[in-house]
Design a protein around this motif. Structure first.
Motif, PDB file in Angstrom:
ATOM      1  N   ASN A 192       0.799  -1.240  -0.046  1.00 50.50           N
ATOM      2  CA  ASN A 192      -0.010   0.099   0.070  1.00 50.50           C
ATOM      3  C   ASN A 192       0.982   1.311  -0.145  1.00 50.50           C
ATOM      4  OD1 ASN A 192      -2.728  -0.947  -0.220  1.00 50.50           O
ATOM      5  ND2 ASN A 192      -2.706  -1.352   2.112  1.00 50.50           N
ATOM      6  N   ILE A 193       1.803   1.382   0.767  1.00 53.04           N
ATOM      7  CA  ILE A 193       2.707   2.568   0.798  1.00 53.04           C
ATOM      8  C   ILE A 193       3.486   2.644  -0.485  1.00 53.04           C
ATOM      9  CG2 ILE A 193       4.969   3.363   1.834  1.00 53.04           C
ATOM     10  CD1 ILE A 193       4.173   1.940   4.405  1.00 53.04           C
ATOM     11  N   PHE A 194       4.237   1.573  -0.955  1.00 52.69           N
ATOM     12  CA  PHE A 194       5.165   1.655  -2.190  1.00 52.69           C
ATOM     13  C   PHE A 194       4.512   1.352  -3.668  1.00 52.69           C
ATOM     14  CE2 PHE A 194       7.590   1.255   1.593  1.00 52.69           C
ATOM     15  CZ  PHE A 194       8.822   2.120   1.253  1.00 52.69           C
ATOM     16  N   GLN A 195       3.487   0.964  -3.320  1.00 52.97           N
ATOM     17  CA  GLN A 195       2.456   0.596  -4.749  1.00 52.97           C
ATOM     18  C   GLN A 195       3.211  -0.300  -5.746  1.00 52.97           C
ATOM     19  OE1 GLN A 195       0.836   4.784  -4.909  1.00 52.97           O
ATOM     20  NE2 GLN A 195      -0.813   3.838  -4.076  1.00 52.97           N
ATOM     21  N   GLU A 196       3.510   0.819  -6.861  1.00 53.66           N
ATOM     22  CA  GLU A 196       4.059   0.109  -8.106  1.00 53.66           C
ATOM     23  C   GLU A 196       5.514  -0.111  -7.950  1.00 53.66           C
ATOM     24  OE1 GLU A 196       4.500   4.407  -8.282  1.00 53.66           O
ATOM     25  OE2 GLU A 196       2.589   3.192  -8.241  1.00 53.66           O
ATOM     26  N   LYS A 197       6.100   0.218  -6.789  1.00 50.03           N
ATOM     27  CA  LYS A 197       7.525  -0.238  -6.703  1.00 50.03           C
ATOM     28  C   LYS A 197       7.538  -1.554  -6.082  1.00 50.03           C
ATOM     29  CE  LYS A 197       9.531   4.640  -5.750  1.00 50.03           C
ATOM     30  NZ  LYS A 197      10.039   5.124  -4.716  1.00 50.03           N
ATOM     31  N   VAL A 198       6.598  -2.243  -5.535  1.00 43.62           N
ATOM     32  CA  VAL A 198       6.576  -3.562  -5.020  1.00 43.62           C
ATOM     33  C   VAL A 198       6.381  -4.630  -5.914  1.00 43.62           C
ATOM     34  CG1 VAL A 198       5.630  -5.018  -3.276  1.00 43.62           C
ATOM     35  CG2 VAL A 198       6.171  -2.245  -2.779  1.00 43.62           C
ATOM     36  N   MET A 199       7.348  -5.633  -6.037  1.00 42.69           N
ATOM     37  CA  MET A 199       6.953  -6.836  -6.729  1.00 42.69           C
ATOM     38  C   MET A 199       7.020  -7.803  -5.813  1.00 42.69           C
ATOM     39  SD  MET A 199       8.943  -4.935  -9.524  1.00 42.69           S
ATOM     40  CE  MET A 199       9.954  -4.625  -8.319  1.00 42.69           C
ATOM     41  N   LEU A 200       5.977  -8.877  -5.780  1.00 39.11           N
ATOM     42  CA  LEU A 200       5.827  -9.681  -4.925  1.00 39.11           C
ATOM     43  C   LEU A 200       6.042 -11.183  -5.384  1.00 39.11           C
ATOM     44  CD1 LEU A 200       4.715 -10.288  -1.783  1.00 39.11           C
ATOM     45  CD2 LEU A 200       2.179 -10.396  -2.771  1.00 39.11           C
ATOM     46  N   TYR A 201       6.847 -12.005  -4.624  1.00 41.94           N
ATOM     47  CA  TYR A 201       6.897 -12.950  -5.208  1.00 41.94           C
ATOM     48  C   TYR A 201       7.146 -14.267  -4.082  1.00 41.94           C
ATOM     49  CZ  TYR A 201       9.943 -10.283  -8.161  1.00 41.94           C
ATOM     50  OH  TYR A 201      10.364  -9.249  -8.863  1.00 41.94           O
ATOM     51  N   GLU A 202       7.015 -15.649  -4.166  1.00 45.43           N
ATOM     52  CA  GLU A 202       7.009 -16.571  -3.489  1.00 45.43           C
ATOM     53  C   GLU A 202       8.430 -16.761  -2.717  1.00 45.43           C
ATOM     54  OE1 GLU A 202       4.230 -18.308  -2.492  1.00 45.43           O
ATOM     55  OE2 GLU A 202       3.307 -17.092  -3.887  1.00 45.43           O
TER      56      GLU A 202
END
Length: 187
Positions: A164-174
């Motif tokens: 929520n804070i960094f929005q598009e800067k975050v890439m989520l992985y397993e």
């Protein structure tokens, strides 16, 4: 009302809501008694109304908490956007529960004492903000170009908040996709 959200503490009631209404109506149908709807609501459904009041109070509290959370996220987003990026990509590994570890842009493990110093630097600038100092404040202090976040709990509160804070800067992985060797760095 159904207890679907485990994070909201709820009272356990002895009788289901439907049974309260059924019991209130039962005497009228069995004994063929006449009644007014207002008196039925006021007297026979009193326990049901108290339960509805309890649920309404819970909903209002939850709404207020959500508003506070959204205000905090907005403030943190603004703080993140105002800062110049001091590093390239960072890598965050969610180990367990609320334990996160940080790796910098050159795949170097950032020890807890360094994270604490980063958090302290950010929090000294933003004294009015009350935030987590273990991972969120260090990330805000670094203001990275991108955050590669590795977690098996994509619905975890901190994972959600970082997104929520960094929005598009975050890439989520397993977690199993983490590219660095963790054994040498984490104790």
């Amino acid at each position: 009302m159904e207890g679907e959200r485990g994070e909201i503490p709820q009272k356990t009631f002895f009788l289901p809501r439907e049974l309260l209404i059924r019991q209130a109506l039962q005497d009228f149908f069995i004994h063929n008694v006449t009644f007014t709807f207002e008196s039925f609501l006021q007297f026979r459904l009193k326990e049901y109304q108290e339960r509805l009041r309890y649920y309404a109070e819970l909903a209002i509290d939850e709404y207020k908490l959500e508003q506070d959370y959204q205000i905090l996220i907005h403030q943190l987003r603004q703080a993140a956007n105002e800062r110049q990026s001091s590093t390239g990509d960072v890598y965050v590994m969610h180990l367990n529960k609320n334990k996160f570890v940080l790796y910098d842009h050159s795949s170097r493990y950032v020890p807890e004492r360094e994270c604490a110093a980063l958090a302290e630097a950010f929090l000294s600038e933003q004294e009015s903000l009350y935030i987590d100092s273990t991972i969120i404040a260090p990330l805000l202090s670094l203001s990275p170009a991108a955050i590669h976040l590795y977690s098996d709990q994509h619905d975890h509160d901190f994972v959600y908040t970082i997104q929520n804070i960094f929005q598009e800067k975050v890439m989520l992985y397993e977690k199993n996709e983490f590219p660095f060797d963790q054994k040498q760095n984490i104790t």
